[in-house]
Design an enzyme around this catalytic site. Structure first.
Site, mmCIF file in Angstrom:
data_model
loop_
_atom_site.group_PDB
_atom_site.id
_atom_site.type_symbol
_atom_site.label_atom_id
_atom_site.label_comp_id
_atom_site.label_asym_id
_atom_site.label_seq_id
_atom_site.Cartn_x
_atom_site.Cartn_y
_atom_site.Cartn_z
ATOM 1 N N GLN A 259 0.830 -1.212 0.000
ATOM 2 C CA GLN A 259 0.000 0.000 0.000
ATOM 3 C C GLN A 259 0.863 1.261 0.000
ATOM 4 O O GLN A 259 0.528 2.249 -0.642
ATOM 5 C CB GLN A 259 -0.968 -0.006 1.184
ATOM 6 C CG GLN A 259 -1.984 -1.137 1.084
ATOM 7 C CD GLN A 259 -2.694 -1.186 -0.265
ATOM 8 O OE1 GLN A 259 -3.387 -0.251 -0.658
ATOM 9 N NE2 GLN A 259 -2.509 -2.272 -1.005
ATOM 10 N N HIS A 262 1.633 2.966 -3.347
ATOM 11 C CA HIS A 262 0.614 3.696 -4.113
ATOM 12 C C HIS A 262 0.906 5.189 -4.161
ATOM 13 O O HIS A 262 0.618 5.856 -5.150
ATOM 14 C CB HIS A 262 -0.758 3.556 -3.439
ATOM 15 C CG HIS A 262 -1.522 2.348 -3.868
ATOM 16 N ND1 HIS A 262 -1.941 2.148 -5.148
ATOM 17 C CD2 HIS A 262 -1.971 1.288 -3.168
ATOM 18 C CE1 HIS A 262 -2.624 1.003 -5.216
ATOM 19 N NE2 HIS A 262 -2.644 0.463 -4.028
ATOM 20 N N GLU A 327 -8.718 1.277 6.014
ATOM 21 C CA GLU A 327 -9.275 0.873 4.728
ATOM 22 C C GLU A 327 -9.117 -0.650 4.557
ATOM 23 O O GLU A 327 -10.083 -1.358 4.319
ATOM 24 C CB GLU A 327 -8.513 1.606 3.616
ATOM 25 C CG GLU A 327 -8.978 1.225 2.240
ATOM 26 C CD GLU A 327 -8.028 1.673 1.137
ATOM 27 O OE1 GLU A 327 -6.916 2.140 1.438
ATOM 28 O OE2 GLU A 327 -8.402 1.524 -0.033
ATOM 29 N N HIS A 328 -7.867 -1.125 4.652
ATOM 30 C CA HIS A 328 -7.579 -2.565 4.546
ATOM 31 C C HIS A 328 -7.058 -3.058 5.878
ATOM 32 O O HIS A 328 -6.150 -2.442 6.446
ATOM 33 C CB HIS A 328 -6.465 -2.837 3.532
ATOM 34 C CG HIS A 328 -6.721 -2.313 2.167
ATOM 35 N ND1 HIS A 328 -6.084 -1.204 1.658
ATOM 36 C CD2 HIS A 328 -7.546 -2.757 1.185
ATOM 37 C CE1 HIS A 328 -6.491 -0.992 0.412
ATOM 38 N NE2 HIS A 328 -7.380 -1.911 0.106
ATOM 39 N N ASP A 361 -7.070 -6.448 -4.076
ATOM 40 C CA ASP A 361 -6.911 -5.358 -5.044
ATOM 41 C C ASP A 361 -7.317 -5.787 -6.443
ATOM 42 O O ASP A 361 -7.734 -4.964 -7.253
ATOM 43 C CB ASP A 361 -5.439 -4.904 -5.081
ATOM 44 C CG ASP A 361 -5.123 -3.968 -3.931
ATOM 45 O OD1 ASP A 361 -6.058 -3.357 -3.400
ATOM 46 O OD2 ASP A 361 -3.935 -3.854 -3.570
ATOM 47 N N HIS A 420 -51.973 20.167 5.857
ATOM 48 C CA HIS A 420 -51.719 18.729 6.004
ATOM 49 C C HIS A 420 -52.963 18.038 6.592
ATOM 50 O O HIS A 420 -53.437 17.012 6.087
ATOM 51 C CB HIS A 420 -50.547 18.465 6.970
ATOM 52 C CG HIS A 420 -49.200 18.721 6.399
ATOM 53 N ND1 HIS A 420 -48.791 19.957 5.995
ATOM 54 C CD2 HIS A 420 -48.146 17.887 6.197
ATOM 55 C CE1 HIS A 420 -47.552 19.883 5.563
ATOM 56 N NE2 HIS A 420 -47.138 18.626 5.679
HETATM 57 P P1 NAD Z 1 -4.947 10.287 -9.371
HETATM 58 O O1 NAD Z 1 -5.601 10.025 -10.684
HETATM 59 O O2 NAD Z 1 -5.743 10.094 -8.151
HETATM 60 O O3 NAD Z 1 -4.403 11.779 -9.342
HETATM 61 C C1 NAD Z 1 -3.755 12.349 -10.435
HETATM 62 C C2 NAD Z 1 -4.260 13.753 -10.581
HETATM 63 O O4 NAD Z 1 -4.025 14.499 -9.388
HETATM 64 C C3 NAD Z 1 -3.593 14.532 -11.681
HETATM 65 O O5 NAD Z 1 -4.291 14.341 -12.891
HETATM 66 C C4 NAD Z 1 -3.722 15.963 -11.180
HETATM 67 O O6 NAD Z 1 -4.827 16.555 -11.774
HETATM 68 C C5 NAD Z 1 -3.956 15.863 -9.698
HETATM 69 N N1 NAD Z 1 -2.859 16.504 -8.970
HETATM 70 C C6 NAD Z 1 -1.632 15.996 -8.734
HETATM 71 N N2 NAD Z 1 -0.889 16.914 -8.072
HETATM 72 C C7 NAD Z 1 -1.658 18.014 -7.901
HETATM 73 C C8 NAD Z 1 -1.457 19.286 -7.300
HETATM 74 N N3 NAD Z 1 -0.306 19.605 -6.710
HETATM 75 N N4 NAD Z 1 -2.476 20.152 -7.302
HETATM 76 C C9 NAD Z 1 -3.663 19.834 -7.863
HETATM 77 N N5 NAD Z 1 -3.906 18.647 -8.464
HETATM 78 C C10 NAD Z 1 -2.919 17.748 -8.478
HETATM 79 O O7 NAD Z 1 -3.637 9.366 -9.379
HETATM 80 P P2 NAD Z 1 -2.489 9.091 -8.310
HETATM 81 O O8 NAD Z 1 -1.822 10.368 -7.945
HETATM 82 O O9 NAD Z 1 -1.709 7.985 -8.887
HETATM 83 O O10 NAD Z 1 -3.216 8.605 -7.025
HETATM 84 C C11 NAD Z 1 -3.972 7.424 -6.981
HETATM 85 C C12 NAD Z 1 -4.451 7.337 -5.564
HETATM 86 O O11 NAD Z 1 -5.536 6.441 -5.466
HETATM 87 C C13 NAD Z 1 -3.383 6.867 -4.586
HETATM 88 O O12 NAD Z 1 -3.390 7.743 -3.498
HETATM 89 C C14 NAD Z 1 -3.872 5.497 -4.185
HETATM 90 O O13 NAD Z 1 -3.461 5.183 -2.884
HETATM 91 C C15 NAD Z 1 -5.358 5.721 -4.264
HETATM 92 N N6 NAD Z 1 -6.169 4.527 -4.343
HETATM 93 C C16 NAD Z 1 -7.140 4.420 -3.394
HETATM 94 C C17 NAD Z 1 -7.988 3.352 -3.413
HETATM 95 C C18 NAD Z 1 -9.090 3.299 -2.387
HETATM 96 O O14 NAD Z 1 -10.020 2.522 -2.561
HETATM 97 N N7 NAD Z 1 -9.050 4.077 -1.335
HETATM 98 C C19 NAD Z 1 -7.881 2.381 -4.429
HETATM 99 C C20 NAD Z 1 -6.890 2.531 -5.406
HETATM 100 C C21 NAD Z 1 -6.043 3.625 -5.355
#
Ligand code: NAD
Length: 433
Positions: A259, A262, A327-328, A361, A420
């Site tokens: 995790q 990620h 979460e997990h 996952d 009413h």
């Molecule tokens: P993401 O698609 O969530 O975010 C990317 C976007 O974030 C970019 O397109 C941009 O628009 C925005 N961004 C990045 N930096 C920024 C800034 N400084 N200001 C404004 N906007 C900004 O992709 P990611 O970053 O790879 O994150 C994926 C997330 O999803 C991880 O945190 C992962 O842990 C989480 N996740 C959670 C679950 C759940 O069920 N809780 C499941 C899978 C993944």
């Protein structure tokens, strides 16, 4: 260094409270940025979405290229190696089978007065599915969002998945095709959430937005709630492992890192009743971090948000777990079922040392979109129910109205709501004529 806590330490409560508040996902600085982005998309529509996509994803688009074309999807799907396509189809089948069992049933009955009562379930018209793609790409999240929506019967589905530098993962497009979604916008972050909530010249607004994302996506979903429905807050990932000393420290180390890799904002915590085992796991994490491909992300996550907590016994572990509401939750103990029965607040529980969280996952069947930032206290993982609404039904007969109408009239009078009462009285008077 992650923090090392022991419930026997005199300052444990203070340190544990600091740990609970450490995650960045609901912080004011992220929320302020997101508020600005949402306002911009509402005011300027496509133009704002295009500029923000250029700024955050280094991708220049036009309104015409916001979505993948059918030809682009065909070309990408054709590139997917067979083994990956087969694994994805197996995942899709298992996720569908699991979610089909969640479909709730309509109810209808006649009570003692003759009144017919009940409810029926129906899907939302349109759902926007967020599939993260900033630091990693998530074909699995396409399936986890789209399959429950389809099982629920949602008519219109659109995906938003950022494609930094324009590099799309063909597996994301194949997953969308397997799930039957053909509108895929290559945008992400708060701007994608705002576009799906408020609509732009090109992007039709939806009724419900679901899916996981980073802190910016999670904050945006919080802010658009009310204009649209959202599933829950599914932000940067978290794992809590409760393990006794009878485990391989390296297995637990990679579970924690699964995790942490990620997002730098992800959080991995170990609770153990064996302090020496806790130290061994921390050493194993350090060893793995020397070579892990995503050490640049997993390292800071473990260092800044990681924790090893030593408890006196597993009852204490269960009580702390409920305060974290992870979460997990992995239970690597001799009797995981008995321990799980002591736990109330967790998005998903993985029972026993043969159930690494990564199974959940991808392929187990349950949904991987799960509540983070302690929101498992009041919400659940994504399900078919998130795409359904319940409409209640009531039908009076004259006899039923005669039986219960006078009490309604009394209550209306006590609330000083004359019309009413009159609407009931008018009917009762006719019946009494
Ligand atoms: P993401 O698609 O969530 O975010 C990317 C976007 O974030 C970019 O397109 C941009 O628009 C925005 N961004 C990045 N930096 C920024 C800034 N400084 N200001 C404004 N906007 C900004 O992709 P990611 O970053 O790879 O994150 C994926 C997330 O999803 C991880 O945190 C992962 O842990 C989480 N996740 C959670 C679950 C759940 O069920 N809780 C499941 C899978 C993944």
């Amino acid at each position: 260094m992650p923090v090392f806590l022991n419930t026997r330490d005199s300052d444990f409560e203070t340190q544990f409270t600091t740990l609970l508040g450490a995650k960045r996902e609901d912080s004011p600085d992220v929320d302020a940025v997101v508020a600005g982005i949402i306002a911009d998309v509402r005011a300027r529509g496509d133009a704002a979405v295009l500029e923000l996509t250029e700024k955050f994803d280094r991708l220049t688009l036009t309104p015409e290229t916001l979505a993948f074309s059918a030809e682009e999807i065909d070309a990408a799907v054709a590139q997917v190696p067979e083994a990956e396509a087969e694994a994805l189809s197996l995942a899709a089948r298992r996720i569908r089978a699991y979610h089909e069992r969640q479909m709730p049933h309509d109810e209808s009955w006649t009570d003692a007065t003759g009144a017919r009562l009940g409810w029926r379930w129906g899907p939302v018209d349109a759902a926007g599915l967020y599939v993260p793609g900033g630091l990693a790409s998530y074909p699995s999240s396409v399936l986890m969002n789209a399959i429950p929506a389809q099982v629920a019967g949602v008519k219109r589905l659109a995906i938003c998945a950022p494609t930094p530098d324009g590099v799309a993962n063909p597996l994301v497009l194949l997953a969308a095709r397997l799930a039957g979604v053909d509108t895929i916008y290559r945008i992400g972050g708060a701007q994608a959430v705002a576009a799906m909530a408020y609509g732009t010249e090109t992007i039709a607004p939806v009724d419900k937005i679901t899916g996981p994302g980073n802190a910016f996506v999670a904050a945006a979903k919080r802010r658009v709630f009310g204009k649209v429905g959202i599933d829950m807050i599914a932000g940067p990932s978290e794992i809590l492992v409760i393990a006794d000393g009878d485990n391989d420290p390296d297995w637990i180390a990679v579970d924690l890192l699964s995790q942490a890799e990620h997002d730098e904002s992800a959080q991995s915590i170990l609770i153990t009743d064996d302090a020496e085992f806790g130290a061994a796991v921390a050493r194993a994490v350090d060893a793995r971090l020397e070579t892990l491909e995503r050490r640049a992300i997993a390292g800071p996550s473990w260092r800044d948000y990681g924790a090893v907590i030593t408890v006196a016994d597993l009852d204490e572990a269960a009580a702390l777990s409920d305060r974290i509401a992870p979460e997990h939750l992995e239970l690597c103990v001799a009797d995981p079922v008995a321990l799980s029965e002591k736990i109330t607040h967790a998005g998903a529980i993985f029972l026993g040392q043969w159930t690494p969280e990564a199974i959940g996952d991808y392929i187990g069947g349950p949904n991987h979109v799960l509540p983070t930032a302690r929101s498992a206290r009041f919400s659940s993982g994504l399900s078919v129910m998130d795409f359904l609404k319940r409409t209640t039904l009531a039908q009076m007969t004259p006899e039923a109205l005669r039986a219960i109408g006078p009490a309604a009239e009394t209550l209306a009078k006590s609330e000083s709501l004359e019309a009413h009462g009159l609407s009931v009285r008018a009917r009762l008077d006719r019946l009494n004529r």
